[in-house]
Design an enzyme around this catalytic site. Sequence first.
Site, PDB file in Angstrom:
ATOM      1  N   MET A   1      65.840  47.111  52.748  1.00  0.00           N
ATOM      2  CA  MET A   1      67.187  46.565  52.941  1.00  0.00           C
ATOM      3  C   MET A   1      68.099  47.108  51.854  1.00  0.00           C
ATOM      4  O   MET A   1      67.792  47.023  50.678  1.00  0.00           O
ATOM      5  CB  MET A   1      67.138  45.037  52.909  1.00  0.00           C
ATOM      6  N   GLU A   2      69.265  47.639  52.285  1.00  0.00           N
ATOM      7  CA  GLU A   2      70.125  48.458  51.440  1.00  0.00           C
ATOM      8  C   GLU A   2      71.077  47.693  50.541  1.00  0.00           C
ATOM      9  O   GLU A   2      72.126  48.214  50.146  1.00  0.00           O
ATOM     10  CB  GLU A   2      70.945  49.398  52.321  1.00  0.00           C
TER      11      GLU A   2
ATOM     12  N   GLU B   1      73.479  52.391  60.860  1.00  0.00           N
ATOM     13  CA  GLU B   1      72.069  52.767  61.006  1.00  0.00           C
ATOM     14  C   GLU B   1      71.858  54.160  61.590  1.00  0.00           C
ATOM     15  O   GLU B   1      70.934  54.861  61.205  1.00  0.00           O
ATOM     16  CB  GLU B   1      71.341  51.715  61.845  1.00  0.00           C
TER      17      GLU B   1
ATOM     18  N   GLU C   1      67.827  54.377  52.772  1.00  0.00           N
ATOM     19  CA  GLU C   1      68.516  53.253  52.121  1.00  0.00           C
ATOM     20  C   GLU C   1      69.610  53.727  51.175  1.00  0.00           C
ATOM     21  O   GLU C   1      70.662  53.078  51.059  1.00  0.00           O
ATOM     22  CB  GLU C   1      67.502  52.384  51.368  1.00  0.00           C
TER      23      GLU C   1
END
Length: 936
Positions: free
Chosen positions: A311-312, A368, A346
């Site tokens: 998760m970025e 994305e 990421e």
Amino acid sequence: MLSLLQTSVFRSSSAHQASTTSPHPTGGASSSGTADLSFPWSRQRLPKYIVPLHYHLQLHPNLTALSVTGSVRIQIEVKSDTNWVVLHSKGLQISNATLLDHKLAHLSDQVLPVLHHPGHEQVAVFCPRVLSSGQKYFLQLQFGAELTEVFNGFYKSSYKTGSGETRVLASTHFEPTSARKAFPCFDEPSFKANYTISIRRSPEHIALSNMPIEKTVRLKVDLMEDHFATSVKMSTYLVAFVVCDFRSVSATTSSGVQVSIYAAPEKIEQTHYALEVAIKTLDFYEKYFNIYYPLPKQDLIAIPDFESGAMENWGLITYRETSLLYDPLTSSATDKLWVTIVIAHELAHQWFGNLVTMVWWNDLWLNEGFARYMEYIAVEAMYPELRVEEYLLNTYFAAVARDSLNSSRPISSPAENPTQIEEMFDIVSYDKGACVLHMLRHFLTDEVFQSGIVRYLHKFSYSNAHNQDLWDSLANTCSGDDFTSGKFCYSGSQAAKNAYLFAGEHMNLTAMMNTWTLQKGVPLVTVSRKGSRLLLRQERFLKAVLPSNPVWATLQHGYLWHIPLTFKTSTSSTVHRHLMVTKTDSVHVEEEVRWVKVNTDMAGYYLVHYEDGGWDQLTHLLRENHTALSYQDRTHLIHNAFQLIVTGKLSIGEALDLISYLPLETHTVPLLEGLGFLEAYYKMLEKRTDHDLTLKLRTHILRFFRGVIDQQTWSDQGSVSERHLRSEVLSLACDLGHAPCLQVANQSFEDWLRSKGTLSLPTDLTETIYSVGAQDDQGWEALLHTYTVSHSETHKRKILSAMGSSRDTSKLNRLLELALKGEVIRHQDLSTLVYMVARNPQGQRLAWDFVKKNWGMLVQKFQLGSFCIRSLIVSTTAQFSSPEELADMQSFFKSIEEQASQLRATQIALDNVEKNVMWMQRNLGALRDWLNTHTQ
């Protein structure tokens, strides 16, 4: 439920935007109670009449009591007179609400009422005094919550030390709609704000957040408070904090950004490769995007319990351990590539998603799809030896597999509630998004593509963007203001909006790209020859519906793509280009052309069918001189041929004849593509009762690929491509019972057992060796013990896969029960394990029965639209191929109709099995006839 037969294009309009109209201000005082008040807002999306500017968030997670107390003071700006502030909250106990003016003076001496709307996960605070348009105020809330046991919000994780001690940590995962579980907030991507965060912790822990610590204060002997620097302007889903006892390694980029990799203390030696990759990747992106990374630090942390891959979060990226940690002793070449790709993905988000964010989740692909595509561009530039471009083809194959089902969706699709938003995180947003960008890059040229996205990032920094903003940036379009400022645009004429010259033809970039993002599906281009003309016809490619089906014409109606066609011929190495914007078209080719290959190097997102002997010509070419085509073109032909079987446009015999050249093939990708289709057929047949046909196909595969199998060594030597081929080929050979393969694998496993697990096996072949060894009781139990003590998650994944290959159903049931308990096998690995069991002929039924039996618990543990739930539905049933299995699925989905109706995944699973049933009915006899002819 969203319409799955939608054929009209979708565009964001005012109907899909939250109203800016505020509830009518009352102006007068009100009782402090809520009896005479009703919730002032009826829509899923928040009103726009109040905008958050700055959050001051204080949190105190208690890792012993597993609870959190906190307070948040949100500076807000009022856009329209109102008495109400509506924002998000889920599962929080709000104990006090206060509204202050810009001088921090209380607007009311009463306790302000807080109303709840659980269905929309919203709360509303009522103020007796009108909040005036154009003014700024502060909303202050005190709240408490439990650390959640699921994988979103502010949740509990844990790990065991080498001595067996369990240590607890707390971490966050907010994307897409779970920040509201950690603190009250305006939890939508367009509500960007600054954050000033402070976290209380015990002295033995550290606290991390998006920004560096500015100061630490000791409040008590056993209580510290870390104050973090104020963040840049960002969306709620990017906020992050972790309280743990991890250690780190650090280094600095060429521009001065401090990069740190955090992991559990006993895994810190597995962090060094990630640090190298992160430093190189940040340096690469800063140059490519021509924008410096805007924060002073970037942390990457491996969380023991983590549902997705990573998760970025801006400045604090959280990872599953297998996506960040690399152990040279147990990680394979594929594991190393995976870590590299995920880090690149990421870090790409720090620009695509964090710096520039989509306005709403319907355009998630702007985040994305870009990150998925940029990971290939970055890794290819930084680590050419990893040959990541070969894996881009798998992205294309995955996208086509999903997009050729009628249950697919447009890249840009409506999504309003949390379940619909969760389902946007799928193959369409990621893989199809990347494929469309790849096609666009080749269409515009690398230079134009890069300059366009740099312009896009500059123009919308710290802001939000729509699809159209990207097309305008790529087409060098300026508004009058932009052109006057000269800041972002270099084109002086609005008249040339979105105009490009492609193959001598003018085109409209927006019109072209709308056909790829606003309608679902993938086109099939049919090619035939008529003298010097190449005749072209496009249609929607559908795998589960035949032209003979009455509904086929309806499903084709209204579909038209603007296809940037490319092709090569036998007489020239030149790549010819043509933009196809009509259902039928034609282009000139020379009379003496013997063959034509359309979609050069597989850069375009479309399939191709060759009529009038076109396939025969290409089959002959592959047999006589396959290197006349690139490895991408050879792979594309194999893929398209086998895709066309299910539609009836090509027979299975013709597809098998096409790959008859493969013993001459020396490139990994086309070899594995051909082998993959045969393996998929074998896996489906293996689960049926036709043992004679299964045996014939097994014999054919082993004979056909004997040369490739015999060339492999049991080592980790060679290039990444060679090691990948070795891993896949020997795994299949052992699975098919190839005696020499089983002999070596058994001996290697026995040697490993005698060494009590200290012998280093070839990392690329460890899973194959373990899978062979897991077939007896002693080997399986030894692997389970090793699983419980291993500190390498990539190693544990290989062990889990091997144990899941056991033919002993009692052992498979034991694995499933262990995963359900979540102690030995973590809950994060449950969906992966169920898939591993489902692909086992002895486990397919067990896995599906497990999902049905435990559905209630699974939905409680994993959010309804989450990847895990979708995987449990789609992956578990992926190899069903009988009408009885299809009927069983339909019956189960009817029994959970309330939940199933909310999920696109249920229809995807049904479409996929319908396709398998149809394939079996149409091709089983033809496959048997072909094998009888070719295996004598």
